[in-house]
Design a protein around this motif. Structure first.
Motif: not given
Length: 718
Positions: A131-138, A382-390, A395-398
């Protein structure tokens, strides 16, 4: 950490006694447990009544009606909820069937509460991570598409990997057209006066590893021939180790602003309506104009700053040049566009994008400066949030234990996580951009392509683990190995992207082979001890009977006779099954006369037995007969305990008859009868409670008839 205190579990188990035991264990472990005996009731609670549960503990074999896998499939079509299967089966085909539905767990019955509790907690953790991975990606996609400026992201080679809608509009390139092209092909910029090409900001960022702004008088040449005066900034994309993995280029169309600024002196009274701060000064930097937006952004009122030096009012930090260098640049070139940091009246920081121009009079002589400033603090956040979210998503994927691989529509690899590196023996930098065929054995490639093409046409977003069937992978060293895969697809700007999650099942297949061997050995052992089981049960029955007869206390005698009767019902059934030629079934006519007489004979009281059993042969399965035997034992025990205290010629009867598809068992005695206050629904004794539970388990109906004599009528559908 997954806490169990507030976790609710729906237990779907058709075995009443086992359900009572499992429910008690789970509740002692801190869970809130609701029990239903079949799949239809589970669907009713979750889908129809919308009852909230955190997890489903599902028995696979639920008797009549839907089985566990069918029930889970129906529920998961309507609700995202983790399902852990609980079964006594260890056959490979049954385990594999559950894995095509959900990957949250499979627990073998009688493994112990520790194993069950650990499996449930692991299911909660897996569900929360999914659920966290899906939420972060969206969230990442929403933020990117909500930015009002054009955004282009590149890889470390300067090739486009992502564009938002504004960037598509300004460049004239669609996302699908641009991905994979170099930034210089998509983002073509020239000097507005000389028309010479300007060095691309992405190349500068990759060379200097720092944030850069665009040079003044820069025009973006769109694919369709349109031209836009733009401002932009380029920032490096860094991973968690600080290494640059690409560039984010943010730009906006300032064509209108650029034209307005040339006429700003004549239109000063109109500028109070703009959202950007507009500041006018004379040639000595004394403030002579300060619009409403400047008041809002910098907190200074116009009357407080008019006539004062702008350098005294607004402390400014230029990112790359000094204040004197900027003034010199404006005087020589006519303007300066860039990002600065300004400090408001209260000392708070403002990130400002400015366009400072030289203001000339009608004789083309310089008379001052006009500075237009836009607060881009929120955009930078917003750009920083994008970088942090990415970074978090990466990290989750890895950190995933399964290999995760994404491919584009042409089946080129665009994502290859750490687990995939370990599984296949390739570094992600070597495999990204390569065809997926490199990971598939030659003889399976065409079949695998057809799997993906077929899945693409279904419109289904996801297929669970094992849905592709048994497939094989190819390591870098040429070794083939078995894998299971789940696949999902999304559409981005008309292009489909596919993500597969792979699991190496080499070890598991070897383990399953060993399990099959052990099962074969266990079958031989079971045959050996079959006869001993019957003898042991007979010994238990004898001990209980002898112990009962040695007791002076009649209440203790009754309890022991009652227990002996339950054991006796099992002995009779076990003996019938042992000699039965059919598989797990026994004739009704062969079973009931024996068990009826055997149980009655346990008790010392002299009772006349009358039986009327239909002659039509009826075969019933052992599970049903076991429950009926216990029910009959409880009825006989109840008569012996309560019915004949004042009766000298005690008599009990059993009548079994059939009407259509209904089978009826009628039990009666000529005792004192059952008080009106006692019923199957409101009974203080364990016996009647057990009768009610077992009747529900076998999906029957039971009623009490009090006149003229006490009767119990049990109805079954066969």
């Amino acid at each position: 950490m997954t806490l169990v205190a507030d976790k609710s579990i729906l237990l779907v188990e058709d075995e009443a006694l086992l359900a009572m035991f499992e429910k008690n264990q789970l509740e002692q472990g801190g869970y809130i447990v609701t029990h239903v005996s079949n799949g239809e009731n589970a669907i009713q609670l979750i889908i129809i009544e919308d009852k909230p549960f955190d997890l489903i503990l599902m028995d696979i074999d639920l008797g009549r009606g839907l089985d566990g896998t069918q029930t889970a499939t129906e529920i998961l079509n309507h609700r995202e909820i983790p399902v852990v299967f609980l079964s006594s089966h260890t056959e490979r085909e049954i385990v594999k069937k559950t894995e095509t539905i959900t990957s949250y767990g499979y627990v073998v019955k009688n493994s112990g509460f520790t194993v069950l509790d650990a499996s449930i907690k692991m299911a909660f953790k897996l569900f929360e991570a999914n659920e966290l991975t899906k939420s972060k990606k969206e969230h990442l996609e929403t933020v990117l598409h909500s930015i009002g400026d054009g955004v282009i992201a590149t890889d470390s080679d300067g090739k486009v990997i992502r564009m938002n809608p504004i960037a598509e509009k300004l460049t004239g390139w669609t996302h699908d057209e641009a991905v994979g092209l170099t930034i210089s092909e998509v983002f073509r910029i020239v000097n507005v006066k000389t028309r010479s090409m300007v060095e691309n900001p992405v190349d500068i960022v990759l060379r200097t590893n720092s944030i850069v702004g665009l040079a003044n008088h820069t025009v973006l040449l769109a694919k369709d021939g349109a031209e836009y005066q733009i401002s932009d900034s380029g920032s490096p994309i860094k991973d968690l180790n600080g290494d640059t993995k690409g560039v984010v280029l943010v730009f906006r169309d300032i064509t209108a602003e650029y034209n307005v600024q040339s006429q700003i002196a004549k239109q000063a009274n109109m500028l109070n309506n703009v959202l950007d701060a507009v500041i006018g000064t004379d040639f000595n930097h004394k403030i002579n104009y300060w619009n409403k937006a400047a008041e809002k952004i910098y907190i200074w009122k116009a009357e407080e700053v008019i006539g004062r030096s702008v350098m005294d009012v607004l402390k400014t930090d230029y990112l790359q040049l000094t204040s004197d260098q900027v003034i010199e640049k404006v005087n020589l070139e006519g303007s300066f566009i860039g990002e600065v940091v300004k400090f408001a009246k209260d000392g708070s920081i403002r990130n400002i994008e400015i366009n400072q121009v030289l203001l000339n009079d009608e004789s083309d002589l310089p008379i001052g400066y006009i500075t237009v400033g836009r607060d881009i603090s929120e955009r930078l956040n917003a750009m920083n949030r994008i970088r942090e979210s990415e970074a978090k998503l990466t990290q989750i994927i890895e950190s995933a234990m399964d290999a995760i691989i994404s491919v584009d529509q042409s089946k080129k690899i665009i994502l290859f996580n750490g687990a995939a590196e370990k599984m296949f023996g390739y570094e992600s930098t070597d495999i990204i951009g390569q065809g997926l065929d490199r990971l598939i054995p030659m003889d399976f490639r065409s079949q695998h392509d057809s799997h993906i093409d077929s899945f693409s046409k279904t419109g289904v977003s996801r297929r669970a683990m094992g849905a592709l069937g048994e497939i094989r992978g190819l390591r870098a060293n040429g070794e083939e190995f078995p894998i299971e895969a789940s696949i999902s697809q999304i559409s981005v700007k008309g292009e489909k992207l596919y993500t597969v999650i792979l699991r190496d099942v080499s070890v598991r297949n070897l383990s399953e082979s060993k399990i099959q061997k052990l099962l074969h050995e266990k079958e031989n052992i079971l045959k050996e001890i079959h006869h001993r089981v019957k003898n042991n049960m007979s010994s238990i029955f004898t001990l209980l009977t002898l112990q009962a007869r040695s007791q002076a206390d009649t209440s203790i005698q009754t309890i022991l006779y009652e227990a002996a009767g339950r054991v006796k019902s099992m002995i009779v059934l076990y003996d019938k099954l042992y000699h039965s030629e059919t598989d797990n079934t026994v004739s009704l006519q062969d079973y009931f006369p024996d068990i009826f007489n055997e149980i009655v004979s346990i008790f010392p009281k002299n009772v006349e037995v009358k039986m009327d059993i239909l002659e039509e042969p009826i075969e019933l399965n052992a599970k049903l007969l076991s429950s009926l035997g216990i029910i009959l034992n409880e009825l006989i025990t109840n008569s012996m305990k309560h019915a004949f205290n004042e009766t000298t010629s005690a008599e009990i009867g059993l009548r079994i008859f059939r009407e259509g598809k209904k089978l009826y068992l009628e039990y009666s005695d000529n005792g004192v009868g059952i008080p009106e206050s006692v019923s199957l629904e409101h009974s203080p004794g364990f016996g009647l409670q057990l009768i009610g539970m077992l009747t529900d388990q076998i999906e029957g109906k039971i009623s009490i008839v009090r006149n003229p004599s006490t009767k119990f009528l049990l109805e079954l559908t066969i």
